[in-house]
Enzyme design. Structure first.
Site, short mmCIF file in Angstrom:
data_model
loop_
_atom_site.label_atom_id
_atom_site.label_comp_id
_atom_site.label_asym_id
_atom_site.label_seq_id
_atom_site.Cartn_x
_atom_site.Cartn_y
_atom_site.Cartn_z
N ARG A 1 -14.37 21.40 -3.34
CA ARG A 1 -13.81 22.42 -2.46
C ARG A 1 -14.25 23.80 -2.95
O ARG A 1 -13.48 24.54 -3.57
CB ARG A 1 -12.30 22.26 -2.37
CG ARG A 1 -11.95 21.02 -1.56
CD ARG A 1 -10.53 20.99 -1.07
NE ARG A 1 -10.41 20.08 0.06
CZ ARG A 1 -9.28 19.82 0.67
NH1 ARG A 1 -8.16 20.41 0.29
NH2 ARG A 1 -9.25 18.99 1.70
N GLN B 1 -17.66 24.18 2.36
CA GLN B 1 -16.58 24.10 3.33
C GLN B 1 -17.00 23.41 4.62
O GLN B 1 -16.25 22.62 5.19
CB GLN B 1 -16.05 25.50 3.64
CG GLN B 1 -15.21 26.10 2.52
CD GLN B 1 -14.70 27.49 2.86
OE1 GLN B 1 -15.18 28.13 3.80
NE2 GLN B 1 -13.73 27.96 2.11
N ASP C 1 -16.91 19.49 4.39
CA ASP C 1 -15.66 18.89 3.90
C ASP C 1 -15.01 18.01 4.98
O ASP C 1 -14.32 18.51 5.87
CB ASP C 1 -14.71 20.00 3.46
CG ASP C 1 -13.45 19.49 2.80
OD1 ASP C 1 -13.24 18.26 2.77
OD2 ASP C 1 -12.66 20.33 2.32
N SER D 1 -11.00 18.14 5.14
CA SER D 1 -10.41 19.27 5.87
C SER D 1 -10.54 19.09 7.37
O SER D 1 -9.58 19.29 8.13
CB SER D 1 -11.07 20.58 5.44
OG SER D 1 -10.72 20.91 4.11
N TYR E 1 -5.87 20.64 -4.49
CA TYR E 1 -4.74 19.80 -4.13
C TYR E 1 -3.57 20.10 -5.07
O TYR E 1 -3.74 20.60 -6.17
CB TYR E 1 -5.10 18.32 -4.27
CG TYR E 1 -6.18 17.86 -3.34
CD1 TYR E 1 -5.88 17.45 -2.05
CD2 TYR E 1 -7.51 17.84 -3.75
CE1 TYR E 1 -6.88 17.03 -1.19
CE2 TYR E 1 -8.51 17.43 -2.89
CZ TYR E 1 -8.18 17.02 -1.62
OH TYR E 1 -9.17 16.61 -0.77
#
Length: 375
Positions: A121, A126, A129, A132, A229
């Protein structure tokens, strides 16, 4: 270089790892793309759409023949990959901790398995991902699933016959899924509150117009854990949170739980006693049910009723929005491979930062430090 897009065979999986859009983009890079017949049906993509984009469409054997990169949503069974090139990349969501035997089989077969859910991350990753992109849709769908089971209106309505109060929605876990759940419930007119063990999320909750419910003056997790996380809560924080949540949850109409810890069972957030404290007709949606569940009494793949409270435990929630989920997943895969595309080599060449993070197997061995630490 030949890229193969496989049809998914896991029960209930309707997504596909390549769309007509991404097939066209891969071909523009110089790749040959083959798609297994029927791969896109669950996501409302006809075989002809792939042909129109420039791909060849055939059975699994023809699709895999000579494939250098194999794209999937869920990890394909290694025994079904016959015909792929030696050292072929398997690029998918591979569930490495739960499917370690499959990872070992990839290594034994000489494939290089790349787990997209291990994508670091970091800013430049991004757009790659998958967690996400898929969690965003899960949070949205969780609210719709909760509303469908609730059987009452979400917004406050003032009518000549009287006023209907707004539904009270409580979101537990404010990651990508939780934030989208908050936003969606707010758009539907609900009165929304939310909680998380990470203190930094309080401002995010407030920015979406929801009320933060946080334990005060007890050490929990001030920052984020590894990879963005949450980590595990201290015993003191767990006790204080349970007391706070018990009082709050009894007043809620809909509760949505989203908490996950990578590589470990989902933390238990709602006990049977807390479920029993809720009003008949209330609904709980457990997005972590496939990892053991945040809610006591949740059943994976089912909607159960306990004391008049419905507990929703749908499996593979992103697949319930297959067309959009596939579009985002496929773009994640394209963004990943195209970012490392070497024109001279005619294929992607990974760097150490991302390559080493997501690579599970290479040269006949399991090489992922995260997996090796668990053995």
């Amino acid at each position: 270089m030949r890229i193969a897009v496989l049809a998914e065979h896991a029960p209930g999986e309707r997504r596909v790892a390549g769309t007509a859009e991404t097939v066209r983009k891969f071909i523009a890079l110089g790749a040959d793309v083959a798609v297994e017949a029927g791969a896109g049906i669950g996501a409302s993509i006809a075989d002809q759409a792939y042909r129109d984009a420039g791909a060849t469409v055939g059975d699994r054997s023809a699709t895999l023949a000579g494939a250098d990169v194999v794209l999937g949503v869920q990890g394909p069974d290694p025994v079904t990959l016959s015909g792929a090139a030696p050292g072929a990349w398997i690029v998918a969501s591979l569930n490495p901790f739960a499917e370690r035997a499959r990872v070992d089989a990839y290594a034994a077969a000489g494939y290089e398995a790349l787990a997209m859910e291990f994508m670091p991350r970091i800013t430049r990753a991004q757009s790659m991902d998958i967690l996400s992109s898929q969690s965003n849709l899960s949070g949205y769908k969780a609210v719709l699933d909760g509303a469908a089971e609730y059987g009452r209106a979400f917004p406050m309505m003032m009518t000549a016959a009287g006023t209907i109060s707004a539904a009270k929605v409580f979101v537990m876990g404010v990651g990508v899924a939780g934030l989208q759940a908050i936003a969606t419930a707010r758009r539907l007119g609900a009165q929304v509150s939310a909680t998380d063990v990470r203190s930094a999320t309080k401002e995010q909750i407030q920015s979406l117009g929801a009320k933060p419910i946080f334990v005060e003056n007890v050490a929990g997790i001030e920052g984020e854990g590894s990879g963005g996380y949450a980590g595990e809560m201290s015993p003191e924080y767990q006790a204080a949170q349970a007391e706070l949540v018990t009082a709050h949850i009894a007043k809620q109409d809909i509760v949505i739980t989203t908490a996950l810890i990578p590589g470990r069972p989902a933390p238990r957030l709602v006990s049977a006693a807390q479920v029993a404290s809720m009003k008949p007709g209330s609904v709980i949606v457990d997005l972590a049910v496939e990892q053991g569940g945040n809610v006591e009494g949740a059943v994976a793949g089912a909607v159960v009723e306990v004391g008049g409270v419905k507990i929703v435990g749908h499996r593979n929630v992103p697949s319930r929005l297959a067309a959009d989920a596939s579009a985002l997943f496929a773009r994640n895969l394209f963004n990943f491979l195209s970012a490392f595309w070497d024109k001279d080599a005619g294929r992607p060449v990974l760097d150490a930062e991302i390559g080493d993070a997501i690579r599970l197997t290479r040269g006949g061995k399991v090489v992922s430090p995260r997996l090796l630490e668990t053995r």
